[in-house]
Design an enzyme around this catalytic site. Structure first.
Site, PDB file in Angstrom:
ATOM      1  N   GLN A  86       1.047  -0.644  -0.513  1.00  0.00           N
ATOM      2  CA  GLN A  86       0.202  -0.173   0.263  1.00  0.00           C
ATOM      3  C   GLN A  86       0.898   1.705  -0.333  1.00  0.00           C
ATOM      4  OE1 GLN A  86      -2.708  -0.657   3.020  1.00  0.00           O
ATOM      5  NE2 GLN A  86      -4.434  -0.352   1.225  1.00  0.00           N
ATOM      6  N   SER A 120      -3.190   4.379  -6.259  1.00  0.00           N
ATOM      7  CA  SER A 120      -3.456   5.475  -5.177  1.00  0.00           C
ATOM      8  C   SER A 120      -3.201   6.718  -4.974  1.00  0.00           C
ATOM      9  CB  SER A 120      -4.106   4.838  -4.116  1.00  0.00           C
ATOM     10  OG  SER A 120      -4.369   3.417  -4.265  1.00  0.00           O
TER      11      SER A 120
END
Ligand code: NAD
Length: 375
Positions: A125, A131
């Protein structure tokens, strides 16, 4: 390791590493070569890189001397011919569609990593550039729409009367869509949202958006949290519902995408024609075909009084924070390939290193790219 930071091409204003991140690399005993002027458009001067221990040299020197070459964009022009088998190329080069580039890398034997294919697992992540850049795009899309709209976003009760809040319709509640909801709500708009993944309903509601449900969507747990192609019956039902909402909206923000495929068409020409003149559509799916039929990638067109913006690089309009986020993601990824004393250590036993590697010594490593290339 000698890490070479290259200046981006054309209108790109970001840089893959700001000096603050370069400092962490030099602390890890990595030698950093920076191309002259690489950070200029992101407000980082050559002197700032030198101050954190980097050496500033020409592009030719970076390409010649660095073991690992880093830039955001794919290589273009004659650069690809200059990259040698012994070097590692890291950028975001969209290998699922850029198959010609993959072929050249295979022929050259170069080891390449494409940061847009970092596996979307919890461990990765902090390395996820998609993102980070979607966060910037979702935010910028709303600000751009607000600037182009001939009316206010918030409700105002003034001595000159009451101004009604803007209606914002958001298609797709992934990373960009959720950021667009939050930004629209902060500016005081009313927000309606469509997505084919029912799991996002709660996230939409927690940000103050209204989730419009269309029954019968196809979902596939095996798609790793992504959307999948929908049935014709569902598409018709969803189309009717979107048309109704678009006709009442002042702003439509399109973010709907399906990885490796053309973006779904959700706003046909007729739906644009039925919108109020002065309304604004921002199509963040422009580079993969767009969610709106009128969209032209990297262009703004006006159709029946509706402004349709096909902007696929909003991050370049916010170069400092976009570069900061990109660089932090790169650093977290590169920590996996920097060994003791700053030497390059390519550990293909690591699923993130293997999953992000596109080519190595004439072989394709990434499974999705392999299946696209074999088609
Ligand atoms: P994306 O850019 O691929 O798509 C944007 C949104 O469009 C998605 O929410 C998708 O469901 C929606 N969409 C697709 N077709 C549609 C249609 N016909 N109508 C309406 N909506 C449609 O998605 P993304 O923002 O990159 O991420 C999607 C998901 O991936 C996230 O919500 C999350 O679950 C997962 N993810 C995981 C990580 C991680 O674990 N590292 C990081 C980021 C995202």
């Amino acid at each position: 390791m000698i890490l070479g930071l290259l200046k981006e091409y054309g209108n790109e204003t970001r840089v893959a590493l700001l000096p603050e991140i370069v400092k962490t690399f030099t602390d890890l005993k990595v030698n950093v070569l920076v191309e002259q002027g690489a950070g200029k458009t992101a407000f980082a001067e050559d002197a700032d890189y030198i101050a954190v221990g980097a050496k500033v040299v020409s592009r030719a020197n970076v390409l010649e001397q660095a073991e690992v070459l880093l830039q955001i964009q794919p290589p273009a022009g004659g650069d690809i011919q200059k990259i040698k088998e012994t070097q590692v190329w890291i950028s975001a080069f969209n290998p699922l569609s850029g198959t010609e580039l993959v072929k050249t890398f295979l022929e050259n034997g170069v080891t390449t990593f494409s940061l847009d294919l970092i596996p979307r697992t919890s461990r990765a992540q902090s390395m996820d550039i998609l993102s980070s850049m979607a966060t910037v795009s979702g935010y910028m899309a709303v600000l751009d729409a607000a600037m182009k709209l001939p009316t206010f976003f918030p409700m105002f009760m003034t001595a000159a009367g009451t101004i009604r809040p803007a209606n914002v319709l958001i298609l797709g509640a992934g990373v960009a869509g959720l950021q667009a909801i939050a930004t629209s709500r902060k500016l005081g708009a009313q927000v309606q949202v469509f997505d084919v993944r029912s799991e996002v309903k709660e996230q939409v509601m927690s940000l103050g958006g209204k989730f419009v449900e269309v029954e019968g969507a196809t979902e596939d747990k095996a798609a790793g949290g992504y959307a999948v192609e929908q049935t014709e019956e569902f598409k018709l039902k969803q189309q009717q519902a979107i048309n109704d909402h678009a006709a009442k909206a002042n702003v439509v923000i399109c973010t709907a995408q399906i990885p490796g495929r053309k973006a779904p068409l959700l706003i046909p020409k007729e739906a644009v024609a039925a919108m109020k003149p002065g309304s604004v559509i921002i199509d963040l799916a422009a580079s993969s075909g767009g969610n709106c039929e009128i969209t032209k990638n990297d262009e703004t067109v006006v159709y029946n009084g509706v402004t349709v913006v096909g902007q696929s690089n909003y991050p370049a309009q916010m170069p400092v924070d976009a570069s900061r986020m990109f660089g932090k993601n790169v650093l977290n990824f590169m920590k996996l390939i920097i060994g003791e004393e700053g030497v390059l250590n390519l550990n293909f036993e690591d699923d993130i290193v293997k999953g992000t590697c596109i080519t190595n010594k004439g072989e394709i490593y990434n499974e999705r790219v392999k299946s696209v290339m074999n088609k």
